[in-house]
Structure formats: C-alpha cells, structure tokens
Scaffold this active site. Structure first.
Site, mmCIF file in Angstrom:
data_model
loop_
_atom_site.group_PDB
_atom_site.id
_atom_site.type_symbol
_atom_site.label_atom_id
_atom_site.label_comp_id
_atom_site.label_asym_id
_atom_site.label_seq_id
_atom_site.Cartn_x
_atom_site.Cartn_y
_atom_site.Cartn_z
ATOM 1 N N LEU A 178 0.863 -1.177 0.000
ATOM 2 C CA LEU A 178 0.000 0.000 0.000
ATOM 3 C C LEU A 178 0.897 1.224 0.000
ATOM 4 O O LEU A 178 1.979 1.220 0.610
ATOM 5 C CB LEU A 178 -0.894 0.027 1.251
ATOM 6 C CG LEU A 178 -2.075 -0.943 1.301
ATOM 7 C CD1 LEU A 178 -2.728 -0.896 2.691
ATOM 8 C CD2 LEU A 178 -3.098 -0.611 0.228
ATOM 9 N N ASP A 179 0.453 2.295 -0.658
ATOM 10 C CA ASP A 179 1.198 3.541 -0.619
ATOM 11 C C ASP A 179 1.369 3.985 0.830
ATOM 12 O O ASP A 179 0.523 3.700 1.681
ATOM 13 C CB ASP A 179 0.473 4.640 -1.393
ATOM 14 C CG ASP A 179 0.204 4.251 -2.842
ATOM 15 O OD1 ASP A 179 1.033 3.505 -3.397
ATOM 16 O OD2 ASP A 179 -0.826 4.694 -3.388
ATOM 17 N N THR A 180 2.419 4.731 1.086
ATOM 18 C CA THR A 180 2.672 5.214 2.438
ATOM 19 C C THR A 180 1.500 6.021 2.977
ATOM 20 O O THR A 180 1.131 5.908 4.151
ATOM 21 C CB THR A 180 3.952 6.068 2.465
ATOM 22 O OG1 THR A 180 5.045 5.276 1.971
ATOM 23 C CG2 THR A 180 4.277 6.538 3.875
ATOM 24 N N ASP A 181 0.873 6.827 2.121
ATOM 25 C CA ASP A 181 -0.231 7.671 2.568
ATOM 26 C C ASP A 181 -1.594 6.992 2.434
ATOM 27 O O ASP A 181 -2.632 7.628 2.591
ATOM 28 C CB ASP A 181 -0.237 9.006 1.817
ATOM 29 C CG ASP A 181 -0.152 8.835 0.304
ATOM 30 O OD1 ASP A 181 0.032 7.692 -0.145
ATOM 31 O OD2 ASP A 181 -0.244 9.838 -0.421
ATOM 32 N N THR A 182 -1.596 5.682 2.167
ATOM 33 C CA THR A 182 -2.827 4.898 2.129
ATOM 34 C C THR A 182 -2.844 3.954 3.323
ATOM 35 O O THR A 182 -1.839 3.335 3.650
ATOM 36 C CB THR A 182 -2.928 4.081 0.828
ATOM 37 O OG1 THR A 182 -2.942 4.972 -0.282
ATOM 38 C CG2 THR A 182 -4.189 3.229 0.809
#
Length: 267
Positions: free
Chosen positions: A126-130
């Site tokens: 998952l993306d860091t900001d997700t």
C-alpha cells in the site's frame, strides 16, 4: 454449525488438529477439529457426498488423510492444509511504509510486527499515505502466487475525493478507464455519500473494487476522472475485510479466508 456455510468459520488458520504417529487423521475428525461442524454432522456431510479429498468425493467413514497435503473441500469450499506457516491481516496505518525495514528510518510494517518471532513479508503493498488491509506471511509460495497478476483477487477501497461524484462518473469507471500505463477494469463502484466530517463540503466518499496492483492505481484512476483523492483506505482483499480491526492491529486469517485465498492463488 451453519449447515450450508461450511467451512465458513472464524477459527484461526494456525490451530492444528492432532494426527497419529504416521501423520494421518480420520477425515471426519479433521473436519470437526477444523471447526467445520460437530463430528456427527461432519459424518453426515461425508455420507451426503459433500466432502471431497483431492478432487474425489469421500463417503467412507474412517478414511484417513494427510492434513498437510490433502486438498479438502466441504460443500465446495476449501479447507486449508496443516502448515507451520503464519498468515496475518494487518490494518496498516497511514504514514507507514510498506516495507519490513527502511534505511531512512521511517516507520514500517516491520515495526508493527517486531514482536512476532517469524520472518514475515508482505503480500503486495500500500502507498505510504494509504491505510488499510495488508496481508503478511512467511509462506513464500502463497505470497508469490497471491500477488501474481494472473491470480490477484479483488481489492476494495474507500476514497474521500474532491468534488461531487455523479452517476455518469460511476458509469465511466465501470466502463473502463485507460491510463498512461494501460486500461484499468473496475468491477464495482458506488458513491457512499458526502464527507460526513465537513458540513457543506464539496467532497465525496467513493467505494470501488479492482483486482490490479499497479503503483498508486486507485489515486491515478480517480484523478483521471476529475476527483483527486484526499484519503484512501483499502477495506477488503477477496474474502478478507477490515471489519473491526483498528489501525495498527492485526489478526490471523481464518481457515475459511485462507482456503478461499489459496483457491484464488491456485495453490
């Protein structure tokens, strides 16, 4: 027992039944110890022809199987084999990097499972900001098969986006969108409502399901149709949901969840 839900139980996949000195176990005993049903009900399921082992219907009571290798299905649903591997689902917090370590010193998945004795790795990322659901395991074959593009299961996301999302945009998503790196298929999409935290705000909450895992695919997809993402959460992978799992918490996959994922990965 839920008669036509077998083996849809919430027993952790790590619970292992007892075997004899040859590593075998009576089939109805294995089913009962796996949480499918009572021993008597499991015998009834066998006699009714609802239990398969390695593709063959087994009706003879007392049949012994190797629970480590047998592919068992009850009413068509897979019962995962015995294994010393672990299968975890984690609610990754926003801001955590989807790696087990980070040379820059950022908080990682490895930090969240530091107390686990196993050497774990993540299935996909998952993306860091997700934030949201991610699977961790020490089973390399399982991780490789599940993450492979030909086997990837549906993943559901809930996004807070800019602007009011109209029905025509949902239709556009479901019709298929082509990004710079190729087309994207959206199997389900719907508007859940406006942003409940901001009265009168010009934002929407959207849920969509895809099976691809390309880099930042959901964010790029929604930006392409004119609704940049403000916040993104993955809520489901195949049969596995976040449910009441809080940010930073984890649990073991259930036997039902693991069985379905193994089928999806063709294991």
């Amino acid at each position: 027992m839920r008669p036509h839900d077998a083996p849809d139980n919430d027993q952790p996949a790590s619970q292992r039944p007892d075997t004899d000195e040859d590593g075998l176990i009576r089939l109805q005993k294995l089913l009962a110890q796996s949480g499918v049903a009572s021993r008597r009900k499991c015998e009834e399921l066998m006699l009714d022809g609802l239990v398969e082992v390695d593709g063959e219907v087994v009706t003879r009571l007392g049949t012994k199987v190797d629970p480590r290798t047998a592919v068992i299905r009850v009413e068509g649903k897979r019962l995962p084999p015995i294994s010393d591997k672990v299968y975890l689902v984690l609610h990754k917090p926003r801001g955590v990097v989807s790696t087990m370590s980070d040379p820059e010193g950022r908080r990682t998945l490895g930090d969240l499972v530091a107390e686990r004795p196993e050497r774990l790795f993540h299935v996909g990322r998952l993306d860091t900001d997700t934030e949201g659901l991610i699977i961790l395991t020490n089973d390399g074959d399982f991780a490789q098969h599940l993450a492979h593009p030909s086997h990837e299961v549906d993943k559901t996301y809930v996004a807070e986006v800019d602007g009011e999302v109209h029905v025509r945009t949902i239709r556009e998503l479901l019709a298929g969108v082509t990004l710079e790196d190729g087309p994207v298929t959206v199997s389900q999409a719907r508007v859940l409502g406006g942003d409940p935290r901001r009265e009168g705000s010009n934002r929407s909450i959207v849920e969509l399901t895809i099976h691809e895992g390309r880099n930042r695919i959901v964010r790029r997809l929604l930006a392409h149709v004119g609704h940049p993402v403000r916040r993104l959460t993955r809520t489901q992978i195949g049969p596995v949901t976040l449910a009441r799992l809080r940010s930073g918490e984890m649990r073991e996959l259930t036997m039902a969840e693991l069985g379905e994922l193994m089928d999806s990965a063709q294991l």
